[in-house]
Design a protein around this motif. Structure first.
Motif, PDB file in Angstrom:
ATOM      1  N   LYS A  78       8.204  30.840  50.066  1.00 31.01           N
ATOM      2  CA  LYS A  78       9.273  31.370  50.920  1.00 31.01           C
ATOM      3  C   LYS A  78      10.061  30.239  51.581  1.00 31.01           C
ATOM      4  O   LYS A  78      11.288  30.283  51.641  1.00 31.01           O
ATOM      5  CB  LYS A  78       8.693  32.292  51.984  1.00 31.01           C
ATOM      6  CG  LYS A  78       8.130  33.577  51.444  1.00 31.01           C
ATOM      7  CD  LYS A  78       7.494  34.395  52.545  1.00 31.01           C
ATOM      8  CE  LYS A  78       6.775  35.608  51.985  1.00 31.01           C
ATOM      9  NZ  LYS A  78       6.037  36.322  53.026  1.00 31.01           N
ATOM     10  N   SER A  79       9.356  29.241  52.079  1.00 30.61           N
ATOM     11  CA  SER A  79      10.018  28.118  52.750  1.00 30.61           C
ATOM     12  C   SER A  79      10.888  27.325  51.781  1.00 30.61           C
ATOM     13  O   SER A  79      11.992  26.916  52.122  1.00 30.61           O
ATOM     14  CB  SER A  79       8.991  27.175  53.378  1.00 30.61           C
ATOM     15  OG  SER A  79       8.388  27.773  54.484  1.00 30.61           O
ATOM     16  N   ARG A  80      10.396  27.092  50.579  1.00 33.27           N
ATOM     17  CA  ARG A  80      11.159  26.308  49.601  1.00 33.27           C
ATOM     18  C   ARG A  80      12.460  27.017  49.245  1.00 33.27           C
ATOM     19  O   ARG A  80      13.509  26.390  49.162  1.00 33.27           O
ATOM     20  CB  ARG A  80      10.330  26.032  48.351  1.00 33.27           C
ATOM     21  CG  ARG A  80      11.001  25.042  47.425  1.00 33.27           C
ATOM     22  CD  ARG A  80      10.094  24.534  46.340  1.00 33.27           C
ATOM     23  NE  ARG A  80       8.843  24.004  46.799  1.00 33.27           N
ATOM     24  CZ  ARG A  80       8.584  22.716  47.001  1.00 33.27           C
ATOM     25  NH1 ARG A  80       9.516  21.834  46.787  1.00 33.27           N
ATOM     26  NH2 ARG A  80       7.405  22.323  47.389  1.00 33.27           N
ATOM     27  N   GLU A  81      12.400  28.322  49.036  1.00 35.27           N
ATOM     28  CA  GLU A  81      13.615  29.077  48.726  1.00 35.27           C
ATOM     29  C   GLU A  81      14.618  28.973  49.869  1.00 35.27           C
ATOM     30  O   GLU A  81      15.807  28.759  49.651  1.00 35.27           O
ATOM     31  CB  GLU A  81      13.263  30.545  48.457  1.00 35.27           C
ATOM     32  CG  GLU A  81      12.507  30.764  47.161  1.00 35.27           C
ATOM     33  CD  GLU A  81      11.947  32.179  47.027  1.00 35.27           C
ATOM     34  OE1 GLU A  81      12.117  33.003  47.964  1.00 35.27           O
ATOM     35  OE2 GLU A  81      11.319  32.455  45.994  1.00 35.27           O
ATOM     36  N   LYS A  82      14.130  29.111  51.083  1.00 40.06           N
ATOM     37  CA  LYS A  82      15.006  29.036  52.255  1.00 40.06           C
ATOM     38  C   LYS A  82      15.573  27.623  52.407  1.00 40.06           C
ATOM     39  O   LYS A  82      16.753  27.451  52.704  1.00 40.06           O
ATOM     40  CB  LYS A  82      14.220  29.449  53.506  1.00 40.06           C
ATOM     41  CG  LYS A  82      15.058  29.559  54.729  1.00 40.06           C
ATOM     42  CD  LYS A  82      15.964  30.775  54.646  1.00 40.06           C
ATOM     43  CE  LYS A  82      16.622  31.010  55.980  1.00 40.06           C
ATOM     44  NZ  LYS A  82      17.590  32.089  55.928  1.00 40.06           N
ATOM     45  N   ASP A  83      14.734  26.599  52.196  1.00 44.09           N
ATOM     46  CA  ASP A  83      15.190  25.208  52.298  1.00 44.09           C
ATOM     47  C   ASP A  83      16.304  24.894  51.310  1.00 44.09           C
ATOM     48  O   ASP A  83      17.265  24.207  51.642  1.00 44.09           O
ATOM     49  CB  ASP A  83      14.040  24.235  52.079  1.00 44.09           C
ATOM     50  CG  ASP A  83      13.146  24.085  53.297  1.00 44.09           C
ATOM     51  OD1 ASP A  83      13.486  24.647  54.359  1.00 44.09           O
ATOM     52  OD2 ASP A  83      12.111  23.410  53.180  1.00 44.09           O
ATOM     53  N   ILE A  84      16.186  25.389  50.095  1.00 49.52           N
ATOM     54  CA  ILE A  84      17.212  25.141  49.082  1.00 49.52           C
ATOM     55  C   ILE A  84      18.540  25.755  49.520  1.00 49.52           C
ATOM     56  O   ILE A  84      19.584  25.121  49.434  1.00 49.52           O
ATOM     57  CB  ILE A  84      16.767  25.657  47.699  1.00 49.52           C
ATOM     58  CG1 ILE A  84      15.654  24.750  47.154  1.00 49.52           C
ATOM     59  CG2 ILE A  84      17.941  25.713  46.721  1.00 49.52           C
ATOM     60  CD1 ILE A  84      14.978  25.283  45.904  1.00 49.52           C
ATOM     61  N   LYS A  85      18.484  26.978  50.029  1.00 47.10           N
ATOM     62  CA  LYS A  85      19.711  27.623  50.511  1.00 47.10           C
ATOM     63  C   LYS A  85      20.308  26.856  51.678  1.00 47.10           C
ATOM     64  O   LYS A  85      21.522  26.637  51.741  1.00 47.10           O
ATOM     65  CB  LYS A  85      19.429  29.072  50.911  1.00 47.10           C
ATOM     66  CG  LYS A  85      19.170  29.988  49.739  1.00 47.10           C
ATOM     67  CD  LYS A  85      18.846  31.393  50.204  1.00 47.10           C
ATOM     68  CE  LYS A  85      18.469  32.268  49.024  1.00 47.10           C
ATOM     69  NZ  LYS A  85      18.046  33.611  49.456  1.00 47.10           N
TER      70      LYS A  85
END
Length: 172
Positions: free
Chosen positions: A103-110
């Motif tokens: 979840k964090s990685r997806e949010k970080d990319i955005k």
């Protein structure tokens, strides 16, 4: 005022803005940017010891102990005592910790895509090169704190940027 002072002020302001944006963006997962980074490093270094993790994150051991305790209480990591030296604790992710990373990685990319949307790929590469050059200089200077910047060998900003740029294509 000279340009170096103005640049220093602008970089400080940028750092604070990035910090606030990451803080807002990752708070929904129940943890902050530093805690997300801690989880990423544990995932990449399964069984890492707390002292090495503190060095990679460029934080004091007491701060690392506090972070690890919070993450363990939240059920994201577990500590296991070393079989040979009981003073050493190895850190591992729980299943909940692994889910949190996704979840964090997806949010970080955005978030990072939005932060740097106004720059071209060439400008990003140049900014990264100059930032790493400045960090290397600051680390080598005896007149300043040696841990001002997190150099790429410690899994710092440059390594994360290269990882994101290499594994994710931005919409221009």
């Amino acid at each position: 005022m000279n340009n170096t002072y103005e640049l220093s002020i602008a970089l400080h302001r940028l750092g604070r803005q990035l910090h606030r944006a990451y803080h807002r963006g990752n708070h929904h997962n129940g943890h902050y940017r530093e805690q997300s980074h801690l989880l990423f490093l544990i995932a990449e270094n399964d069984g890492i010891i707390q002292r090495d993790l503190a060095e990679k994150m460029d934080v004091r051991p007491s701060s690392m102990t506090e972070m690890v305790t919070k993450m363990e209480t939240a059920g994201l990591i577990i500590r296991q005592q070393d079989k040979k030296d009981q003073r050493i604790m190895h850190l591992f992710l729980t299943e909940q910790g692994k889910e949190s990373i996704v979840k964090s990685r997806e949010k970080d990319i955005k978030l990072t895509d939005n932060f740097f949307r106004g720059l071209t790929e060439e400008e990003l590469e140049e900014m990264l090169r100059l930032t790493e050059k400045l960090c290397a200089y600051l680390e080598s200077t005896t007149e300043m704190e040696p841990d001002i910047c997190m150099h790429r060998s410690h899994g710092g900003f440059g390594q994360r940027m290269r990882h994101m740029m290499g594994h994710h294509h931005r919409d221009e």
